[in-house]
Design an enzyme around this catalytic site. Sequence first.
Site, PDB file in Angstrom:
ATOM      1  N   TYR A   1      40.674  35.652  30.952  1.00 21.16           N
ATOM      2  CA  TYR A   1      41.752  36.506  31.462  1.00 21.16           C
ATOM      3  C   TYR A   1      42.163  36.049  32.864  1.00 21.16           C
ATOM      4  CZ  TYR A   1      44.478  40.541  32.896  1.00 21.16           C
ATOM      5  OH  TYR A   1      45.506  41.338  33.344  1.00 21.16           O
TER       6      TYR A   1
ATOM      7  N   SER B   1      48.066  38.919  37.832  1.00 21.33           N
ATOM      8  CA  SER B   1      47.098  39.969  38.142  1.00 21.33           C
ATOM      9  C   SER B   1      46.347  39.576  39.410  1.00 21.33           C
ATOM     10  CB  SER B   1      46.088  40.104  36.999  1.00 21.33           C
ATOM     11  OG  SER B   1      45.003  40.921  37.375  1.00 21.33           O
TER      12      SER B   1
END
Length: 250
Positions: free
Chosen positions: A145, A135
Amino acid sequence: MPSALITGATAGIGAAFARRLAADGFSLVLVARDEERLTAAAESLRLRYGVESEVLAADLATDEGLERVEARLRQGIDLLVNNAGFGHPGSFLDVSVPDELRMLKVHCEAVLRLTMAALPGMRKRNRGAVINVASVAAFFNRGTYSASKAWVVNYSESTAAELVGTRVRVMALCPGFVRTEFHERASIDASAIPGFLWLSADDVVDESMRDLALGKRVSVPDLRYKVIVGVGRLVPRGLAARVSQRLGRR
Ligand SMILES: NC(=O)c1ccc[n+]([C@@H]2O[C@H](COP(=O)([O-])OP(=O)(O)OC[C@H]3O[C@@H](n4cnc5c(N)ncnc54)[C@H](OP(=O)(O)O)[C@@H]3O)[C@@H](O)[C@H]2O)c1
């Protein structure tokens, strides 16, 4: 016929990979937890592209699920797409430790174990590729994350460096905001994300396949996000962290 195994193949970016690779003539192994949805996806790919897909229902947050996917990969695969993943809402400090560990298992342990199951066959045949979906968050500080995705980028780049001189490629794919089920599943309010920042899963996959063919180790689809990542690297890390924490609270 080349073969590809895609994790998280029933929705979003994984489903876009399945469509693109089916159109390119790959035979597919589709992995996710929901077996009914996997079977429906396989049937729709058969009708649209005439390809047969194997359905492999597995929860990558469990050792049992990981072992079954590892066993399938050891039979031989030409392209592995480690895509399955999820988010948590709000501040990561409010997320329970078991939930954080589940994220590390799916985002990091699964990527490590499945890559290591696929690579020996690829190295033996001296061809093949692994795409690890990370990401843009990997380049910013936003809790577990982004830390897990930073691991994916670093691990992919390191593995690619070890494979120089072979015809086996490893690439991290770093998308920005993509319209998928991701935000709704994680109960993340995506309404504050400006419209111009959204990408389509199909465009992300097309650019990643171009970057893989070019031999890139990290793919950041779309000029908008290349600029954001470039600027993010220039501003002090403390400032970048404050901005991304604010965005992450929504
Ligand atoms: N959407 C974005 O804005 C965005 C941005 C950057 C990066 N990403 C990354 O892109 C990847 C794909 O996300 P997406 O946006 O396409 O999400 P999505 O639409 O929610 O799809 C997630 C897929 O992963 C599968 N999955 C989730 N947990 C799993 C588990 N424990 N075991 C096996 N399969 C599992 C889901 O199927 P089941 O529920 O049936 O298991 C589904 O097929 C993720 O790694 C995500 O972090 C997304």
